[in-house]
Design an enzyme around this catalytic site. Sequence first.
Site: not given
Length: 265
Positions: A132-133, A136, A191
């Site tokens: 997930h990070e 970004h 997100e």
Amino acid sequence: MKKSGVKILLSLIMLAGVGEAQAQFNLKKAVGGAAKAVQAFTLTDKQMAEYVKESVDWMDKNNPVLPEDDPYTQRLRRLTEGITDADGIPLNFKVYNVIDVNAFACPDGSVRVFSSLMDLMNDDELLGVIGHEIGHVLKHHSKNAFKTELLTGALKDAVASTGGKAAALTESQLGTLGQSLINAKYSQKQEKEADDCGYDFLKSKGKNPWGIVMSFEKLQTLEGESGGNQSYISKMFSSHPETKARIEAMTKRCEKDGIPRPSAE
């Protein structure tokens, strides 16, 4: 991995007496005061990269980075084996031995995972957070947030006065930039984009994307135990209805792709 004699409960991690081996994440804050208006300026990608590098270097210098032979680092190396780049951005992974529960990825591909987060999550869940990070980073969310901090945040005067030279910033100012990297605020749309991008990234690297769903579920559980006081949990789940929708969306993707859900152990 669990630390000997320490129950993996968020409430215990937040106690002041966690242990001498761990420290609180260290970020010096710039001296307060209203920023004066400055003439508009821009930054090149090269200058941006220099600011990011100096900020990451500052954080690595001022926080306890675990060595290569430490079990935490060895676990992270094993989990991220084969994950060397994100769309051409070289990735590098380190563990901070701190009591805060967190993880973040920087525009230059630096990924920092906190030991206390590793205590709380199994391998699949931890990979879900990392994916997930990195999402970004791939969507340029972290880069855009960092650039906004440089051009319009509290440091705009300092950046303007140095002519875009990162080396001219003070220790305190570099600490503040580091804070902007770890505490970058993202919209619910961003997100969700990071969820989908992280899913695709993990799948492309041969990793099980169910970890994203599992990490969300674990963080939700921890949120209930901690009363929502953890910064990373608050950052990930600023809207409870959206949290449920994100879990459902990632679950549907995994099921549609026929990917088996791993054991939660």
